[in-house]
Design a protein around this motif. Sequence first.
Motif, mmCIF file in Angstrom:
data_model
loop_
_atom_site.group_PDB
_atom_site.id
_atom_site.type_symbol
_atom_site.label_atom_id
_atom_site.label_comp_id
_atom_site.label_asym_id
_atom_site.label_seq_id
_atom_site.Cartn_x
_atom_site.Cartn_y
_atom_site.Cartn_z
ATOM 1 N N ILE A 169 0.978 -1.085 0.132
ATOM 2 C CA ILE A 169 0.016 0.015 -0.012
ATOM 3 C C ILE A 169 0.857 1.142 -0.012
ATOM 4 O O ILE A 169 1.761 1.234 0.773
ATOM 5 N N PHE A 170 0.633 2.066 -0.969
ATOM 6 C CA PHE A 170 1.504 3.504 -1.212
ATOM 7 C C PHE A 170 0.561 4.627 -0.991
ATOM 8 O O PHE A 170 -0.351 4.610 -2.174
ATOM 9 N N PHE A 171 0.540 5.470 -0.083
ATOM 10 C CA PHE A 171 -0.226 6.560 0.122
ATOM 11 C C PHE A 171 0.551 7.620 -0.663
ATOM 12 O O PHE A 171 1.327 8.163 -0.347
ATOM 13 N N VAL A 172 -0.109 8.016 -2.058
ATOM 14 C CA VAL A 172 0.377 9.031 -2.928
ATOM 15 C C VAL A 172 -0.266 10.327 -3.153
ATOM 16 O O VAL A 172 0.362 11.161 -3.786
ATOM 17 N N GLY A 173 -1.544 10.368 -2.691
ATOM 18 C CA GLY A 173 -2.425 11.589 -3.187
ATOM 19 C C GLY A 173 -3.306 11.161 -4.215
ATOM 20 O O GLY A 173 -3.671 10.051 -4.722
ATOM 21 N N ASN A 174 -3.847 12.028 -5.046
ATOM 22 C CA ASN A 174 -4.961 12.025 -5.795
ATOM 23 C C ASN A 174 -4.658 12.492 -7.101
ATOM 24 O O ASN A 174 -4.264 13.745 -7.531
ATOM 25 N N VAL A 175 -4.634 11.663 -8.230
ATOM 26 C CA VAL A 175 -4.229 12.127 -9.528
ATOM 27 C C VAL A 175 -5.255 13.049 -10.183
ATOM 28 O O VAL A 175 -4.903 13.483 -11.074
ATOM 29 N N MET A 176 -6.675 12.743 -9.811
ATOM 30 C CA MET A 176 -7.494 13.635 -10.446
ATOM 31 C C MET A 176 -7.348 15.102 -10.009
ATOM 32 O O MET A 176 -7.289 16.084 -10.862
ATOM 33 N N ILE A 177 -6.690 15.483 -8.755
ATOM 34 C CA ILE A 177 -6.296 16.650 -8.300
ATOM 35 C C ILE A 177 -5.088 17.298 -9.223
ATOM 36 O O ILE A 177 -4.802 18.325 -9.422
ATOM 37 N N ASP A 178 -4.244 16.143 -9.472
ATOM 38 C CA ASP A 178 -3.173 16.409 -10.431
ATOM 39 C C ASP A 178 -3.428 17.200 -11.573
ATOM 40 O O ASP A 178 -3.055 18.236 -12.309
ATOM 41 N N THR A 179 -4.721 16.609 -12.265
ATOM 42 C CA THR A 179 -5.223 17.244 -13.556
ATOM 43 C C THR A 179 -5.799 18.379 -13.269
ATOM 44 O O THR A 179 -5.536 19.576 -14.113
ATOM 45 N N LEU A 180 -6.671 18.816 -12.298
ATOM 46 C CA LEU A 180 -7.129 19.899 -11.907
ATOM 47 C C LEU A 180 -6.000 21.125 -11.837
ATOM 48 O O LEU A 180 -6.349 22.232 -12.354
ATOM 49 N N LEU A 181 -5.146 20.838 -10.958
ATOM 50 C CA LEU A 181 -3.963 21.864 -10.616
ATOM 51 C C LEU A 181 -3.259 22.245 -11.833
ATOM 52 O O LEU A 181 -2.871 23.332 -11.827
ATOM 53 N N ALA A 182 -3.092 20.981 -12.640
ATOM 54 C CA ALA A 182 -2.291 21.607 -13.878
ATOM 55 C C ALA A 182 -3.093 22.433 -14.796
ATOM 56 O O ALA A 182 -2.462 23.127 -15.607
ATOM 57 N N ASN A 183 -4.443 22.471 -14.777
ATOM 58 C CA ASN A 183 -5.250 23.148 -15.669
ATOM 59 C C ASN A 183 -5.809 24.152 -15.138
ATOM 60 O O ASN A 183 -6.840 24.834 -15.977
ATOM 61 N N ILE A 184 -5.724 24.534 -13.765
ATOM 62 C CA ILE A 184 -6.465 25.447 -12.998
ATOM 63 C C ILE A 184 -6.302 26.992 -13.867
ATOM 64 O O ILE A 184 -7.296 27.549 -13.560
ATOM 65 N N ASN A 185 -5.209 27.229 -14.330
ATOM 66 C CA ASN A 185 -4.914 28.569 -14.874
ATOM 67 C C ASN A 185 -5.475 28.351 -16.443
ATOM 68 O O ASN A 185 -5.068 29.538 -16.886
ATOM 69 N N ARG A 186 -5.817 27.526 -16.812
ATOM 70 C CA ARG A 186 -6.158 27.417 -18.043
ATOM 71 C C ARG A 186 -7.567 27.071 -18.510
ATOM 72 O O ARG A 186 -7.983 26.937 -19.520
ATOM 73 N N LEU A 187 -8.182 27.436 -17.432
ATOM 74 C CA LEU A 187 -9.876 27.274 -17.582
ATOM 75 C C LEU A 187 -10.289 28.032 -18.429
ATOM 76 O O LEU A 187 -10.028 29.192 -18.755
ATOM 77 N N VAL A 188 -11.492 27.607 -19.153
ATOM 78 C CA VAL A 188 -12.155 28.257 -20.423
ATOM 79 C C VAL A 188 -13.424 28.760 -20.288
ATOM 80 O O VAL A 188 -14.197 27.986 -19.653
ATOM 81 N N LYS A 189 -13.745 30.115 -20.191
ATOM 82 C CA LYS A 189 -14.986 30.448 -19.902
ATOM 83 C C LYS A 189 -15.926 30.168 -20.975
ATOM 84 O O LYS A 189 -15.665 30.476 -22.196
ATOM 85 N N PRO A 190 -16.983 29.141 -20.912
ATOM 86 C CA PRO A 190 -17.983 28.898 -21.946
ATOM 87 C C PRO A 190 -18.670 29.911 -22.493
ATOM 88 O O PRO A 190 -19.036 31.145 -21.757
ATOM 89 N N ALA A 191 -19.361 29.987 -23.608
ATOM 90 C CA ALA A 191 -20.153 31.025 -24.169
ATOM 91 C C ALA A 191 -21.482 31.429 -23.383
ATOM 92 O O ALA A 191 -21.751 32.530 -23.338
ATOM 93 N N ILE A 192 -21.770 30.381 -22.420
ATOM 94 C CA ILE A 192 -23.282 30.620 -21.880
ATOM 95 C C ILE A 192 -23.048 31.499 -20.769
ATOM 96 O O ILE A 192 -23.878 32.328 -20.158
ATOM 97 N N PHE A 193 -21.654 31.409 -20.180
ATOM 98 C CA PHE A 193 -21.374 32.462 -19.117
ATOM 99 C C PHE A 193 -21.953 33.828 -19.430
ATOM 100 O O PHE A 193 -22.715 34.867 -18.709
ATOM 101 N N ASP A 194 -21.477 34.373 -20.471
ATOM 102 C CA ASP A 194 -21.884 35.639 -21.129
ATOM 103 C C ASP A 194 -23.348 35.869 -21.597
ATOM 104 O O ASP A 194 -23.926 36.852 -21.421
ATOM 105 N N ALA A 195 -23.833 34.795 -22.419
ATOM 106 C CA ALA A 195 -24.909 34.677 -22.940
ATOM 107 C C ALA A 195 -26.258 34.817 -21.919
ATOM 108 O O ALA A 195 -27.171 35.374 -22.022
ATOM 109 N N LEU A 196 -25.937 34.315 -20.649
ATOM 110 C CA LEU A 196 -26.891 34.409 -19.525
ATOM 111 C C LEU A 196 -26.754 35.360 -18.710
ATOM 112 O O LEU A 196 -27.444 35.418 -17.801
#
Length: 379
Positions: A169-196
């Motif tokens: 057993i190896f406690f390593v952390g959460n790979v899903m959070i790796d992906t989130l943090l790697a992309n947190i500054n690359r998030l894209v505002k969808p068109a509906i944000f301004d449309a609504l």
Amino acid sequence: MKLTIIAGARPNFMKIAPVIHAIEKVQKEGKQISYRLVHTGQHYDKNMSDTFFEELNIPKPDVNLGIGGGSQAEQTAGIMVAFEKELMANPTDLVVVVGDVTSTMACSIVAKKLNTKVAHIEAGIRSWDLTMPEEINRMVTDCLADYYFTTTELAGQNLRNTGVKDDRIFFVGNVMIDTLLANINRLVKPAIFDALSLKEKEYLMLTLHRPANVDEAGKLKTLMTEIVDNVYGLPVIFPIHPRTAKIFSELGIEADNLFIVDPMGYLQFNYMVKHAKAVITDSGGITEETTVMGIPCITLRDNTERPETCTIGTNELIGTNPTAIKPTLEKLFAGSWKKGGIPELWDGKAAERIVELILKLQEYSTEYKGRGMQDQVKL
């Protein structure tokens, strides 16, 4: 060292992406490790286009087994037959499976029957609800795996309670959070944000897809009514799951503050989550992402395999009874929601730890055979 990495559905690619990036990093450092990425095709997803892979810098699979839909038994059998042929044609040192989809379980069974070692990423999480196919997939996979990479200490304890030895057993952390943090500054505002004409922290995100919430029309209608009637007029953005859409279209639900939209890409959806006042969901993975982003999360489930999102994070598990929605939303709008924290090792480096450990496990198997693994394999 050769790895075969399994992905069966779109969320699996989010989890294996940082692992592959970590492999490619150590390859550049001269480490002898390679991988073959196998997509079982368990879920057909029209959003799995070239754009999807490019957007998140995820490599395309080396092969797609093209299993497609069917019952649980049909999918399991189809994956096993196809993966057996794949693995026999392309032998490997280690099969790496992630999460809890049918492909995770089926490929683990095939690998072990072919005397190939298995590593399970996201091992040990439990809801203890055997009505969920995912729980059965987790339990079977964890009965067969050789190495267990866990997201929390609790997951490790769940494994120990079933007889898994500490040195596996190896406690390593959460790979899903790796992906989130790697992309947190690359998030894209969808068109509906301004449309609504949406404003930050002045709308709620909603996702529903589990049978307990969406399969019975009357239950779904009551849930929706309780939600839209108790958010003080704020917009509720509902990217509707295909499973839910079939039933929802027959309900005739209309509300001025309810906006049904198509499913979003990863970068767009998490942009909406990051800027929302709160998220209402019955998903598991979303509760992890809201915890890391500090967004209040209301989960319409009777149990969760990710209890740390409640005990440490921003998530509240309120069950599937619609009467629980109003008092929970009152708590949210009163400003008394818990602040929450981030679980240990959810720091964006889980994949790096996993690859480092895999290399050490290989070194151990060739140089330290017969000696204690716990002494030899450490970060």
